[in-house]
Write a protein that holds these residues in place. Structure first.
Motif, PDB file in Angstrom:
ATOM      1  N   LYS A 116      23.222  35.993 -10.014  1.00  0.00           N
ATOM      2  CA  LYS A 116      23.514  34.584 -10.312  1.00  0.00           C
ATOM      3  C   LYS A 116      22.319  33.935 -10.985  1.00  0.00           C
ATOM      4  N   ILE A 117      22.596  33.096 -11.987  1.00  0.00           N
ATOM      5  CA  ILE A 117      21.551  32.336 -12.657  1.00  0.00           C
ATOM      6  C   ILE A 117      22.074  30.948 -12.959  1.00  0.00           C
ATOM      7  N   CYS A 118      21.227  29.932 -12.786  1.00  0.00           N
ATOM      8  CA  CYS A 118      21.640  28.567 -13.121  1.00  0.00           C
ATOM      9  C   CYS A 118      20.412  27.734 -13.474  1.00  0.00           C
ATOM     10  N   PHE A 119      20.597  26.818 -14.408  1.00  0.00           N
ATOM     11  CA  PHE A 119      19.567  25.842 -14.759  1.00  0.00           C
ATOM     12  C   PHE A 119      19.649  24.666 -13.802  1.00  0.00           C
ATOM     13  N   ASN A 120      18.502  24.011 -13.569  1.00  0.00           N
ATOM     14  CA  ASN A 120      18.585  22.713 -12.919  1.00  0.00           C
ATOM     15  C   ASN A 120      19.111  21.707 -13.938  1.00  0.00           C
ATOM     16  N   THR A 177      18.809  26.853   8.311  1.00  0.00           N
ATOM     17  CA  THR A 177      19.561  28.086   8.142  1.00  0.00           C
ATOM     18  C   THR A 177      20.851  27.949   8.933  1.00  0.00           C
ATOM     19  N   LEU A 178      21.977  28.157   8.263  1.00  0.00           N
ATOM     20  CA  LEU A 178      23.281  27.982   8.894  1.00  0.00           C
ATOM     21  C   LEU A 178      23.972  29.327   9.021  1.00  0.00           C
ATOM     22  N   GLN A 179      24.402  29.647  10.224  1.00  0.00           N
ATOM     23  CA  GLN A 179      25.221  30.831  10.439  1.00  0.00           C
ATOM     24  C   GLN A 179      26.622  30.473  10.003  1.00  0.00           C
ATOM     25  N   ALA A 180      26.864  30.623   8.722  1.00  0.00           N
ATOM     26  CA  ALA A 180      28.010  29.978   8.102  1.00  0.00           C
ATOM     27  C   ALA A 180      29.336  30.663   8.400  1.00  0.00           C
ATOM     28  N   HIS A 181      29.367  31.978   8.368  1.00  0.00           N
ATOM     29  CA  HIS A 181      30.621  32.705   8.490  1.00  0.00           C
ATOM     30  C   HIS A 181      30.411  33.964   9.325  1.00  0.00           C
ATOM     31  N   ILE A 182      31.523  34.576   9.742  1.00  0.00           N
ATOM     32  CA  ILE A 182      31.440  35.806  10.520  1.00  0.00           C
ATOM     33  C   ILE A 182      31.354  37.030   9.627  1.00  0.00           C
ATOM     34  N   LEU A 183      31.587  36.835   8.331  1.00  0.00           N
ATOM     35  CA  LEU A 183      31.449  37.902   7.349  1.00  0.00           C
ATOM     36  C   LEU A 183      30.605  37.374   6.187  1.00  0.00           C
ATOM     37  N   PRO A 184      30.131  38.236   5.288  1.00  0.00           N
ATOM     38  CA  PRO A 184      29.225  37.808   4.224  1.00  0.00           C
ATOM     39  C   PRO A 184      29.768  36.694   3.342  1.00  0.00           C
ATOM     40  N   LEU A 185      28.850  35.863   2.859  1.00  0.00           N
ATOM     41  CA  LEU A 185      29.189  34.800   1.919  1.00  0.00           C
ATOM     42  C   LEU A 185      29.353  35.370   0.519  1.00  0.00           C
ATOM     43  N   THR A 186      30.191  34.724  -0.255  1.00  0.00           N
ATOM     44  CA  THR A 186      30.385  35.132  -1.645  1.00  0.00           C
ATOM     45  C   THR A 186      29.902  34.086  -2.639  1.00  0.00           C
ATOM     46  N   ASN A 187      29.971  32.810  -2.258  1.00  0.00           N
ATOM     47  CA  ASN A 187      29.615  31.777  -3.223  1.00  0.00           C
ATOM     48  C   ASN A 187      29.327  30.460  -2.507  1.00  0.00           C
ATOM     49  N   VAL A 188      28.534  29.629  -3.152  1.00  0.00           N
ATOM     50  CA  VAL A 188      28.219  28.294  -2.631  1.00  0.00           C
ATOM     51  C   VAL A 188      28.274  27.301  -3.780  1.00  0.00           C
ATOM     52  N   ALA A 189      28.552  26.035  -3.460  1.00  0.00           N
ATOM     53  CA  ALA A 189      28.580  24.993  -4.488  1.00  0.00           C
ATOM     54  C   ALA A 189      28.356  23.634  -3.849  1.00  0.00           C
ATOM     55  N   PHE A 190      27.621  22.768  -4.550  1.00  0.00           N
ATOM     56  CA  PHE A 190      27.387  21.387  -4.123  1.00  0.00           C
ATOM     57  C   PHE A 190      28.477  20.465  -4.647  1.00  0.00           C
ATOM     58  N   ASN A 191      28.702  19.345  -3.910  1.00  0.00           N
ATOM     59  CA  ASN A 191      29.361  18.228  -4.559  1.00  0.00           C
ATOM     60  C   ASN A 191      28.330  17.538  -5.449  1.00  0.00           C
ATOM     61  N   ILE A 213      21.386  38.192  -1.778  1.00  0.00           N
ATOM     62  CA  ILE A 213      21.796  36.814  -2.043  1.00  0.00           C
ATOM     63  C   ILE A 213      22.778  36.854  -3.206  1.00  0.00           C
ATOM     64  N   PHE A 214      23.999  36.406  -2.936  1.00  0.00           N
ATOM     65  CA  PHE A 214      25.050  36.440  -3.935  1.00  0.00           C
ATOM     66  C   PHE A 214      25.095  35.195  -4.807  1.00  0.00           C
ATOM     67  N   SER A 215      24.670  34.065  -4.252  1.00  0.00           N
ATOM     68  CA  SER A 215      24.898  32.812  -4.961  1.00  0.00           C
ATOM     69  C   SER A 215      23.789  31.818  -4.657  1.00  0.00           C
ATOM     70  N   CYS A 216      23.616  30.879  -5.571  1.00  0.00           N
ATOM     71  CA  CYS A 216      22.615  29.832  -5.400  1.00  0.00           C
ATOM     72  C   CYS A 216      23.027  28.633  -6.251  1.00  0.00           C
ATOM     73  N   ALA A 217      22.542  27.458  -5.881  1.00  0.00           N
ATOM     74  CA  ALA A 217      22.939  26.253  -6.615  1.00  0.00           C
ATOM     75  C   ALA A 217      21.917  25.157  -6.417  1.00  0.00           C
ATOM     76  N   PHE A 218      21.739  24.331  -7.467  1.00  0.00           N
ATOM     77  CA  PHE A 218      20.967  23.091  -7.400  1.00  0.00           C
ATOM     78  C   PHE A 218      21.907  21.922  -7.114  1.00  0.00           C
TER      79      PHE A 218
END
Length: 458
Positions: A380-384, A87-101, A420-425
């Motif tokens: 948010k919805i995504c396929f693997n 678990t990462l305390q990523a930002h001082i305000l809420p997250l909006t989105n995440v993405a993998f390389n 939870i705003f965002s999710c990614a495989f």
């Protein structure tokens, strides 16, 4: 023309042919979107050879071997459970989105604090903080699916203002961009294709791009009712696409290019989606039919279809050949907030404020699964990559993993204390990132998640 070698692509299944013509290296792809473990590999190899003059009889055995390798990949079971890794305390305000390389070795987070951060997936170390935006960063995206794991990848961020910043995924420096094809090489090919320097800090592969002429450009949609096309290197605005009468709500990741790179689709609060000619900036067509704001828009893999989600509780499927609406996908009792195709473009997923998600067959418009279990809206919805599982993110503070075939919930990912705003495989589907309004992101992985991140490049 002379065939030099094959390259293998797992998701979606396909084989690339690298060949020489008039002393120049070129490539073409053979997409195998209907391939399954039960496909007769011998018949398929014969059919491909019959229609593809580059593949001679001496290559038949090798071609069949590649098809079997793809089938083996599709046959692999992916029923491992995910556990909370960090678990990462990523930002001082809420997250909006995440993405993998592409390889999943790094990911980016965007936040209301006007910054983006790049993280090492395994160590959880913050690698770079990207500053410069003057407003909330709503959308972030690496240049997948063209990111090589051995080199920096372009990522883009999009705020509500009329600016777009680009950074190198490795150095964190602004305005250096790289585009790399991302395919599995054949056994015995122990190194990736030779990289060719074009200019300082910029490498590219010859003739590997599905949209070669536009690989140095990025599109942004804005609250000023326009879409802009920018040069990544210089920040120059090439075109402003005008025509919408309300805000363009489709962000970087949803401003979808076709595979030729010559058309762009945007969705707007004016209830329409628009198709644009990238080079001229001319609006080619308007997709009219929704009764409320467009929330999401996306091309499928071969760009024959467009899916649009709307606040009118429906998703519409459009035929790009005649610009007609093929089907209206109903069933949701509240706004459709997100839509996605699986990697082959044969399935459509929809997420709704009614707390459910649905899966439809693109060809028949039949609903094949209703995903029920969340206690809040699904944003948010995504396929693997394989298309066997779906991931959803919800206001009920959980993300859920679903089986596409049965519609059953395989696992609930809890622990966040807010929406939870965002999710990614990641590409191998063995790592998941979730980003929340609680200012944290969580890394979930299977028992061996991340261990084989580089295998499909070897």
């Amino acid at each position: 023309m002379k065939l030099k070698r094959f390259l293998l692509r797992y998701y979606p299944p396909g084989i690339m042919l690298e060949y020489e013509k008039a002393g120049e290296l070129k490539t073409k792809s053979i997409d195998l979107l209907d391939l399954s473990p039960n496909t007769d590999s011998e018949k398929l190899a014969a059919a491909i050879q019959e229609t593809e003059p580059l593949i001679t009889a001496s290559r038949t055995a090798q071609l069949r071997q590649l098809i079997c390798r793809l089938q083996d990949k599709l046959s692999q079971q992916d029923n491992d459970r995910f556990y909370l890794f960090k678990t990462l305390q990523a930002h001082i305000l809420p997250l909006t989105n995440v993405a993998f390389n592409k390889s999943g070795t790094r990911f980016i987070t965007g936040s209301y604090d006007r910054t983006c951060k790049i993280w090492d997936t395994i160590s959880g170390e913050e690698l770079h903080t990207l500053e410069g935006h003057r407003n909330v960063v709503y959308a972030v995206a690496f240049n997948n699916p063209y990111g090589y794991s051995v080199a920096p990848c372009l990522l883009c961020t999009h705020p509500t203002l009329l600016t777009c910043y680009c950074w190198s995924g490795s150095s964190g420096n602004p305005c250096s961009h790289c585009h790399f094809v991302d395919f599995v090489l054949l056994p015995g090919q122990n190194r990736p294709p030779r990289l060719r320097r074009q200019s300082a800090g910029n490498y590219c592969l010859p003739s590997f791009w599905p949209f070669f002429g536009f690989r140095d450009k990025v599109a942004t949609g804005s609250f000023d009712k326009t879409c802009k096309l920018w040069c990544v290197e210089t920040g120059q605005c090439y075109h402003t696409y005008r025509g919408h009468t309300a805000e363009i709500v489709s962000e970087i990741v949803a401003l979808s290019f076709n595979t030729e790179g010559n058309q762009l689709v945007t969705g707007s609060f004016d209830h329409t989606a628009a198709l644009w000619d990238v080079a001229s900036g001319r609006r080619v067509h308007m997709l009219i039919g929704h009764m409320a704001e467009i929330s999401s828009v996306q091309f499928n893999w071969d760009c024959r279809l467009i899916a649009t989600g709307s606040i009118d509780r429906t998703c519409k499927v459009w035929d790009m050949r005649n610009m007609k609406c093929l089907a209206t996908l109903g069933g949701h009792q509240a706004e459709v907030l997100d839509v996605c195709f699986n990697y082959t473009g044969q399935l459509i997923g929809t997420a709704s404020a009614d707390g459910t998600a649905r899966v439809y067959q693109a060809a028949t418009s039949r609903c094949v699964a209703t995903l029920e279990g969340h206690d809040g809206e699904i944003s948010k919805i995504c396929f693997n990559p394989k298309g066997s599982h779906i991931l959803t993110a919800s206001a009920d503070k959980t993300a859920r993993l679903w089986d596409v075939a049965s519609g059953s919930c395989l696992q609930m990912l809890g622990g966040h204390t807010d929406e939870i705003f965002s999710c990614a495989f990641n590409y191998e589907s063995d790592i998941i990132i979730t980003g929340s309004k609680d200012n944290t992101c969580k890394i979930w992985r299977t028992q061996h998640g991340g261990d084989d991140a580089e295998q499909y490049y070897l």
